[in-house]
Design a protein around this motif. Structure first.
Motif, short mmCIF file in Angstrom:
data_model
loop_
_atom_site.label_atom_id
_atom_site.label_comp_id
_atom_site.label_asym_id
_atom_site.label_seq_id
_atom_site.Cartn_x
_atom_site.Cartn_y
_atom_site.Cartn_z
N THR A 105 4.21 -10.01 1.88
CA THR A 105 3.43 -9.53 0.74
C THR A 105 2.21 -8.76 1.24
OG1 THR A 105 1.92 -11.43 0.56
CG2 THR A 105 4.08 -11.64 -0.51
N PRO B 53 9.56 -7.53 1.70
CA PRO B 53 9.54 -8.81 0.98
C PRO B 53 10.77 -9.65 1.26
CG PRO B 53 10.21 -7.05 -0.50
CD PRO B 53 9.82 -6.39 0.80
N LEU C 257 14.17 -11.27 0.23
CA LEU C 257 15.20 -10.61 -0.57
C LEU C 257 16.27 -11.60 -0.99
CD1 LEU C 257 15.54 -7.42 1.69
CD2 LEU C 257 14.19 -7.64 -0.42
N VAL D 51 6.20 -15.14 -1.55
CA VAL D 51 7.26 -14.87 -2.53
C VAL D 51 7.98 -16.17 -2.92
CG1 VAL D 51 9.42 -13.65 -3.01
CG2 VAL D 51 7.55 -12.46 -1.86
N LEU E 295 13.09 -16.36 -6.53
CA LEU E 295 14.12 -15.33 -6.61
C LEU E 295 15.47 -15.93 -6.99
CD1 LEU E 295 13.24 -13.15 -3.47
CD2 LEU E 295 12.29 -13.04 -5.79
N VAL F 130 14.04 -8.44 -10.50
CA VAL F 130 14.29 -8.94 -9.15
C VAL F 130 15.35 -8.10 -8.45
CG1 VAL F 130 15.28 -10.89 -7.86
CG2 VAL F 130 13.45 -11.28 -9.52
N GLU G 84 13.45 -4.93 -7.26
CA GLU G 84 12.38 -5.06 -6.28
C GLU G 84 12.70 -5.97 -5.09
OE1 GLU G 84 9.60 -3.37 -6.40
OE2 GLU G 84 9.92 -2.47 -8.38
N TYR G 85 13.62 -6.92 -5.26
CA TYR G 85 13.79 -7.97 -4.24
C TYR G 85 15.25 -8.23 -3.87
CZ TYR G 85 8.93 -9.13 -5.38
OH TYR G 85 7.56 -9.08 -5.59
#
Length: 360
Positions: free
Chosen positions: A146, A166, A168, A271, A276, A338, A341-342
């Motif tokens: 981050t 980040p 994932l 994170v 996630l 998500v 972005e991830y």
């Protein structure tokens, strides 16, 4: 290309670090990159290189350097990727890589976050300044998860390059079912540790005292469970709070997707893979600003709060007031965020680019 990942613990007890390393390792193999994992603790069926050190102080292992040397003699190391910062395997791997002129990077996994520095400060500062700072500062890159972590790492390693990628998640884990659970519960999944803010969640849950909801806490039992159970008893919540132990595999997926809302009230995190995971199963997530998540999380189906009882109570009251349709709408919106972005599908190229830049 040959990459060796070094960490002290690759077992289920390592929590999110296992998930992150395993995902990266698997995708590297699928991209025809030779990836290996070297560790002192693992699970029975893991295909990794295990050395002794599981039961020793500092996870000390005289075989780490020997094993790395054997791999290097076979031309099987182009990059050493170190995960974590506080144990001997990381220190030994950094020293070895520098001595052999092998490029190396360190993923700190949030272990230099301010809240963690405040726990056992003197011991950590002595270890950092007297033993590892010089070795780690010679890394080709320090990988952070981050922007908050990047700022902290830049303070303590001002001369070492920093790269931000980040944590994932695999979008293929996504489900198509719509939430329709008959049992309403609030869920926490993770280590039972003061850092995780579970006590705050229990207190906030007690204050709102939702008639139709239970609080389920999943995580490997340890000494801290006793403290949490004492808190539950003092608040007369024995019938409302369930400690489930370590949950894995299909049972964990069911637990996530059937939760009305997932809560991770951590004091310090990078994170947090559980956030996630919950989102990928279309479950709304309440977590803290201290996780370092993109602040757009709060406008995309999730809720970000500070780790205190008051903020958690307000967030929980909001969440349990949702209708089923509202809950599903927020869960789907967070899922889409998500993925963008991830997800590994969108960001794996960042790792490939980083490793290629390191190869001599």
């Amino acid at each position: 290309m040959n990459i060796v990942h070094v960490l002290e613990d690759f077992s289920f007890q390592s929590g999110g670090i296992r998930t992150v390393v395993l995902d990266l390792h698997t995708r590297l193999l699928n991209a025809d990159i030779n990836s290996k994992i070297l560790t002192t603790r693992t699970e029975a069926n893991d295909d990794v290189i295990k050395v002794e050190g599981d039961e020793t102080p500092w996870r000390f292992s005289k075989n780490i350097k020997r094993t790395l040397k054997e791999l290097h003699s076979k031309n099987e190391i182009d990059v050493v990727h170190i995960h974590g910062v506080w144990m001997f395997p990381q220190y030994a791997a950094a020293k070895f890589a520098k001595q052999q002129n092998i490029p190396f990077l360190i993923t700190c996994h949030g272990m230099y976050e301010p809240w963690l520095w405040s726990q056992g400060t003197l011991k950590k500062k002595l270890y950092f300044n007297l033993i590892v700072k010089n070795a780690f500062s010679k890394a080709n890159y320090l990988h952070v998860i981050t922007s908050n972590e990047a700022n902290k790492i830049n303070e303590i390693f001002p001369q070492t390059p920093i790269i931000e990628i980040p944590n994932l998640i695999d979008s293929r884990l996504a489900i198509s079912e719509i939430y329709s659970s008959k049992e309403k519960y609030i869920l926490y999944v993770g280590r039972l540790d003061p850092k995780k803010g579970i006590d705050l969640l229990i207190k906030a849950f007690a204050e709102i005292s939702p008639k139709d909801f239970k609080l389920k806490i999943a995580g490997n039992f340890n000494a801290y469970k006793g403290e949490l159970e004492t808190l539950v008893k003092s608040l007369k919540l024995e019938e409302k709070v369930q400690f489930l132990g370590l949950i894995t595999g299909p049972e964990k997926i069911e637990l996530f997707k059937n939760a009305f809302v997932f809560v991770a009230p951590s004091h310090s995190e990078v994170v947090g893979m559980v956030n996630l995971e919950a989102a990928i199963y279309k479950t709304p997530v309440i977590t803290t600003f201290q996780t370092g998540l993109n602040e757009a999380w709060s406008s995309n189906g999730g809720i970000l709060v500070d780790p205190n009882v008051t903020d958690l109570k307000l967030a929980l009251k909001k969440a349990i007031s949702w209708t089923i349709d509202e809950r599903n709408e927020y869960g789907t919106k967070l899922f889409n965020f998500v993925i963008k972005e991830y997800s590994w599908q969108n960001r794996f190229k960042d790792w490939l680019k980083l490793y290629q830049s390191l190869k001599k």
